[in-house]
Design an enzyme around this catalytic site. Structure first.
Site: not given
Lengths: 60, 460
Positions: B69, B145, B169
């Site tokens: 990420k 997210s 997330s």
């Protein structure tokens, strides 16, 4: 000005923020909406003995 | 993949090139990656192949391509948090501790994965920044997210990746994308090198198709780190050794109040979780209802803490260059200005209550099980931030208490969209969470299903 508008204006000035009218209006709406939600956090049920869950270890 | 590499049926270079090619092919549709680190990935893959030829085996991740990420620092690519507002100096950092550990375990990082801006904002196309699409339905988001990680794993672009989780997330995208994701115990994995959202709620964890693969990644990244004062010097067990495929004797608690009685909870999703509980009971688990008396407060507590801490990080930047944030991110972060110091401390006090009640409820249990979210993946168009803000969340509670929590797929809706079930454990008992999730996956095939777009990519 409504109390919410006054409160948000004060916060924006305090923090030196320059907001668009739309952003400021949203904050005012949110401020009003949050008051009842936040009041629950301050209810007497939690006012007595509870320590905050913050981590601070007094060691090197 | 690991066994194919070990048996030299395939090389890491071949796997890495194939992964890069597949991921590139889908950048106009799924858009899971912010950038690719092709040169260093190929170099790492060549190194892995050479090491294997010399008889060096670094473990099951050795030579396996994965994604990270783009909120975690890497030495070989910029770190953007998918924002125009992040200090570019973040791109000059060395690897985050979790990234470094993955490289030491032999993993090959092929690129940085898309996320919602600063791990909080809803995508704003006006910023020109990328946002990922859900491989099961490209009109929907893959959750957030850690959207890119969810999409990339679901589409088979990489077998696994890292996500971060401050209020759901990792677990939200895992549920929306039909994969597995584990938020470890707070303090189990170092946050060093991660752009902060909320200092006391941020967690880094694995996302993969199976819980078994999550265990492999967690093994690599877990452990005390002197660079992160939140990490705990707790022994790291062999997570894979707990995966015995059995639910015999597992004690499951079901917190029906709040987690099952919200009017917003999708009825198909509730039924899927109930069916999973029934299946687990049929295979030896005991299931009983438990009470978490103040769980309803977890959403407010988490938001006050998260926005308070996030605002502390972003305040100066918001005053200087608010226009560089996407509109939804900016408005989310500005919320933090509305909370007082008293609100923050009070939220931390109730956090103590929630933690104590959760541990008491689990005293004679191994895990709690509940839906991961109230609904399946959201359609991108027509996003309403107010509706989202008011919706209940079943994930935030476990960021507040810091307990390990995973999401695994427990079925598909009538629209063909994946549905997620959450498994929550006691602090530092990820082993049991992984064991229960893995045993469920041995009984079902939800986790083996792949979206059409993934099959098209494989064919191409």
């Amino acid at each position: 000005m409504t109390p919410a508008e006054q409160a948000v204006s004060a916060i924006v000035a305090r923090d030196g923020l320059t907001l668009t009218p739309e952003d400021q209006a949203r904050l005012v709406t949110l401020y009003e909406e949050l008051q009842s939600e936040l009041s629950v956090l301050h209810s007497t049920e939690f006012a007595a003995t509870e320590e905050p869950a913050v981590i601070y270890a007094a060691r090197a | 993949m690991a066994s194919a590499l070990r048996q030299k049926r395939v090389s890491s270079v071949a796997l890495t090139r194939a992964a890069l090619e597949r991921a590139n092919q889908t950048q106009d549709t799924i858009a899971a990656f912010m950038c690719f680190t092709e040169d260093s990935a190929i170099a790492a893959a060549e190194c892995a192949d050479q090491e294997r030829a010399q008889g060096i085996d670094k473990g099951p991740l050795h030579g396996v391509p994965i994604g990270i990420k783009d909120i975690l620092a890497t030495h070989d690519a910029p770190t953007t948090a998918n924002s125009l507002a992040l200090d570019p100096a973040w791109g000059q950092r060395q690897d985050a501790t979790s990234v470094r550990k993955l490289r030491e375990a032999g993993a090959v990082i092929i690129g940085k994965l898309v996320l919602h801006e600063f791990a909080i904002g809803w995508p704003d196309p006006a910023t020109g920044m990328r946002f990922a699409r859900n491989p099961w339905d490209l009109t929907r988001l893959p959750g957030g997210s850690s959207s890119g990680t969810g999409a990339a794993v679901a589409a088979g672009l990489v077998p696994a990746g890292l996500g971060t989780d401050t209020g759901g997330s990792i677990r939200g995208p895992a549920a929306a994308s039909g994969i597995s994701g584990l938020k470890p115990t707070f303090g189990r994995v170092s946050k060093e090198g991660c752009v902060p959202l909320s200092y006391s709620l941020d967690h880094i964890g694995p996302m993969a198709r199976t819980m078994r693969d999550c265990a492999l990644l967690l093994q690599a990244i877990a452990g005390y780190d002197p660079l992160d004062p939140c990490t705990v010097d707790e022994p790291v067990p062999d997570f894979s050794s707990s995966l015995n495929g059995s639910l015999q004797g597992v004690r499951i608690g079901v917190p029906r109040e709040y987690f099952f009685d919200q009017p917003e909870l999708d009825s198909e999703l509730r039924a899927a979780v109930e069916a999973a509980l029934q299946l687990m009971a049929q295979h030896g688990a005991t299931v009983k209802d438990v009470s978490l008396p103040h769980a309803r407060l977890s959403r407010t507590v988490q938001r006050v803490i998260m926005f308070g801490e996030a605002y502390a990080f972003h305040q100066t930047n918001l005053a200087r260059q608010a226009h560089r944030y996407g509109q939804h991110t900016r408005r989310q972060l500005l919320q933090g200005a509305l909370y007082s110091a008293g609100d923050y401390v009070q939220a931390q006090r109730i956090r103590s209550v929630l933690k104590r009640e959760a541990l008491a409820a689990m005293a004679d249990l191994d895990v709690l099980i509940m839906p991961t979210s109230v609904a399946v993946a959201t359609v991108f168009e027509g996003y309403d931030p107010d509706t989202t803000r008011r919706a209940p969340t079943f994930m935030a509670m476990w960021n507040v208490t810091g307990q390990p929590a995973a999401s695994i797929c427990c079925g598909f809706s009538s629209q063909g969209l994946p549905m997620g079930m959450q498994i929550v454990g006691k602090p530092f008992d990820e082993s049991t969470v992984l064991r229960v999730g893995d045993a469920y996956q041995q009984l079902t095939d939800w986790h083996t299903r792949t979206p059409e777009v993934a099959r098209e990519v494989q064919t191409a």
